[in-house]
Design an enzyme around this catalytic site. Structure first.
Site, PDB file in Angstrom:
ATOM      1  CG  ASP A   1      -0.228  -0.388   2.360  1.00 17.56           C
ATOM      2  OD1 ASP A   1       0.353   0.690   2.769  1.00 17.56           O
ATOM      3  OD2 ASP A   1      -0.357  -1.391   2.878  1.00 17.56           O
TER       4      ASP A   1
ATOM      5  CD  GLU B   1       3.577  -6.272  -2.163  1.00 20.07           C
ATOM      6  OE1 GLU B   1       3.207  -5.896  -0.804  1.00 20.07           O
ATOM      7  OE2 GLU B   1       2.783  -7.351  -2.381  1.00 20.07           O
TER       8      GLU B   1
ATOM      9  CG  ASP C   1       8.201 -15.456  -1.503  1.00 19.10           C
ATOM     10  OD1 ASP C   1       8.261 -14.806  -0.419  1.00 19.10           O
ATOM     11  OD2 ASP C   1       7.845 -16.435  -1.568  1.00 19.10           O
TER      12      ASP C   1
ATOM     13  CG  ASP D   1       3.484  -3.165   6.130  1.00 20.94           C
ATOM     14  OD1 ASP D   1       2.433  -3.716   6.773  1.00 20.94           O
ATOM     15  OD2 ASP D   1       3.314  -2.194   5.438  1.00 20.94           O
TER      16      ASP D   1
HETATM   17  N1  SAM Z   1      -0.613  -3.307   7.308  1.00 18.86           N
HETATM   18  C1  SAM Z   1      -1.074  -4.413   6.776  1.00 18.86           C
HETATM   19  C2  SAM Z   1      -1.695  -5.487   7.907  1.00 18.86           C
HETATM   20  O1  SAM Z   1      -1.171  -5.339   8.958  1.00 18.86           O
HETATM   21  O2  SAM Z   1      -2.241  -6.490   7.804  1.00 18.86           O
HETATM   22  C3  SAM Z   1      -0.340  -5.153   5.911  1.00 18.86           C
HETATM   23  C4  SAM Z   1      -0.442  -4.429   4.634  1.00 18.86           C
HETATM   24  S1  SAM Z   1       0.500  -4.690   3.443  1.00 18.86           S
HETATM   25  C5  SAM Z   1      -0.953  -4.500   1.891  1.00 18.86           C
HETATM   26  C6  SAM Z   1       0.741  -6.483   3.327  1.00 18.86           C
HETATM   27  C7  SAM Z   1       1.443  -6.673   1.803  1.00 18.86           C
HETATM   28  O3  SAM Z   1       2.143  -7.895   2.096  1.00 18.86           O
HETATM   29  C8  SAM Z   1       0.601  -7.137   0.595  1.00 18.86           C
HETATM   30  O4  SAM Z   1       0.697  -6.262  -0.262  1.00 18.86           O
HETATM   31  C9  SAM Z   1       0.989  -8.505   0.286  1.00 18.86           C
HETATM   32  O5  SAM Z   1       0.957  -8.516  -1.204  1.00 18.86           O
HETATM   33  C10 SAM Z   1       2.320  -8.817   0.797  1.00 18.86           C
HETATM   34  N2  SAM Z   1       3.088  -9.873   0.971  1.00 18.86           N
HETATM   35  C11 SAM Z   1       2.443 -11.134   1.490  1.00 18.86           C
HETATM   36  N3  SAM Z   1       3.339 -12.230   1.394  1.00 18.86           N
HETATM   37  C12 SAM Z   1       4.421 -11.745   0.905  1.00 18.86           C
HETATM   38  C13 SAM Z   1       5.647 -12.288   0.662  1.00 18.86           C
HETATM   39  N4  SAM Z   1       5.963 -13.464   0.890  1.00 18.86           N
HETATM   40  N5  SAM Z   1       6.527 -11.469   0.029  1.00 18.86           N
HETATM   41  C14 SAM Z   1       6.488 -10.399  -0.024  1.00 18.86           C
HETATM   42  N6  SAM Z   1       5.349  -9.829   0.191  1.00 18.86           N
HETATM   43  C15 SAM Z   1       4.403 -10.139   0.590  1.00 18.86           C
END
Ligand code: SAM
Length: 282
Positions: A85, A104, A136, A154
Site C-alpha cells: 500500500d 513486495e 517473494d 509489513d
Molecule cells: N498493514 C497490513 C496488515 O497489518 O495487515 C499489511 C499491509 S500490506 C498491504 C501487506 C502486503 O504483504 C501485501 O501487499 C502482500 O502482497 C504482501 N505480501 C504477502 N506475502 C508476501 C511475501 N511472501 N513476500 C512479499 N510480500 C508479501
C-alpha cells in the site's frame, strides 16, 4: 446497501459499509478490494481481511517505522518486506539519510494503491532513495547478499502468501541480512485473538536473536485490542534506549507525527500481564 464482512476469525467478525468500490479483482496472488467507508475513508482488503484504512494507518505505519529506526539511531539501509500500500515506504523515507529496498510479492497491490490509495504512498514510489523489487520476501532474504540495519516485515497475516514470513527459516535468513546490532520488526497480529502467532513468533524468532520481544499499539481496524509488533535484535540495549536519546534523535530527524512520540515508543514495550504469562508458559 453493500457491506464488507471480514473473514479473519471463525467466531467473530467486523463489518464495514461499502459506500463506493474503487477496485475489486483477483490479482495473481490474492483477492484485492479497495472501497470507501464514510467513517474510515478508503479501505484496502486482501483475501477478505482488512489491510489498511486511511483513518488509522498512521498509527501502524508510524509505530512500525520510527520505533526501530530511532532505537537503532544509525540506520542507513532499510528493507521493507510486503507493504504494497506504500504507507511504510512513505514513513521510513521521512528519515532523510535512509535508503530503502522494498520487496513486495504483488505488483497489483502497488499499482492499485498508487491509483486508489494515493494518500498512503504520497509519491514515495517515485523517490530515488527507494528500490522496489517485485518478488517473494522469503526468496529475497535467501538469495540477496545485501545487508540492512533494519528490516520491517509489513506482511499480511500468516495465511496465503504471507505465511512464509512467519516461519523460523524466514527469521534465520533475515538475521543473516542484518548488520551487527540490526533490528527486525514484524507485524504480529492482535494477540487477544491470535495468541498462537505470538507464541510461535516468540519461539521461532527467539532461536535466532539475543533479544526477542514485542511492542504494541492499538489500531482500531485491527480490532480485538492491541496489535503486537515482534522485535528481534542481538543488541539487548536497544529496546531500552533512554528517553533523552530518543527525544534527541526524534528532534534531529525533524519529523512531525500523529501517534509516535518518544514516550509512547518507550511505553509500547510494556506488555500486559496476560501476554507476559502467555509468553512464559506458551
Ligand atoms: N498493514 C497490513 C496488515 O497489518 O495487515 C499489511 C499491509 S500490506 C498491504 C501487506 C502486503 O504483504 C501485501 O501487499 C502482500 O502482497 C504482501 N505480501 C504477502 N506475502 C508476501 C511475501 N511472501 N513476500 C512479499 N510480500 C508479501
Amino acid at each position: 446497501m453493500k457491506h464488507f464482512k471480514e473473514t479473519l476469525y471463525d467466531a467473530v467478525c467486523q463489518e464495514f459499509r461499502i459506500d463506493k468500490i474503487y477496485f475489486e479483482s483477483k490479482t495473481e496472488h490474492q483477492h484485492l478490494m479497495i472501497f470507501h467507508n464514510a467513517q474510515l475513508g478508503r479501505v484496502m482488503t486482501l483475501d477478505g481481511v482488512v489491510q489498511t484504512t486511511e483513518a488509522d494507518e498512521f498509527i501502524y505505519h508510524e509505530m512500525m517505522a520510527h520505533v526501530p529506526i530511532l532505537a537503532h539511531g544509525k540506520v542507513k539501509k532499510l528493507l521493507i518486506i510486503g507493504g504494497g500500500d506504500g504507507g511504510m515506504l512513505r514513513e521510513v523515507l521521512r528519515h532523510a539519510d535512509i535508503e530503502v529496498t522494498q520487496v513486495e510479492i504483488d505488483q497489483a497491490v502497488i499499482d492499485m494503491s498508487i491509483q486508489y490509495l494515493p494518500n498512503h504512498s504520497q509519491g514515495a514510489y517515485a523517490n530515488p532513495r527507494a528500490t522496489i523489487v517485485i518478488g517473494d520476501g522469503m526468496d529475497f532474504v535467501r538469495n540477496s547478499d545485501e545487508k540492512f540495519d533494519v528490516i520491517i516485515s509489513d506482511s499480511t497475516d500468516p495465511i496465503g502468501p504471507g505465511e512464509v514470513l512467519f516461519s523460523e527459516d524466514f527469521y534465520a535468513l533475515a538475521k543473516a541480512r542484518l548488520t551487527e546490532g540490526g533490528i527486525i520488526a514484524t507485524q504480529n497480529g492482535v494477540p487477544f485473538f491470535q495468541q498462537d502467532e505470538l507464541i510461535n513468533t516468540h519461539k521461532r524468532m527467539g532461536m535466532h536473536f539475543n533479544d526477542t520481544t514485542f511492542y504494541s499499539a492499538a489500531i482500531p481496524t485491527y480490532y480485538g485490542g492491541i496489535m503486537t509488533f515482534a522485535w528481534g535484535t542481538d543488541n539487548i540495549k536497544l529496546r531500552q534506549t533512554p528517553l533523552a536519546t530518543l527525544e534527541q534523535r526524534f528532534q534531529a530527524a525533524g519529523i512531525k507525527t500523529r501517534y509516535y512520540n518518544p514516550a509512547i515508543h518507550q511505553a509500547a514495550f510494556a506488555l500486559p500481564q496476560y501476554l507476559l504469562d502467555t509468553l512464559a508458559t506458551g
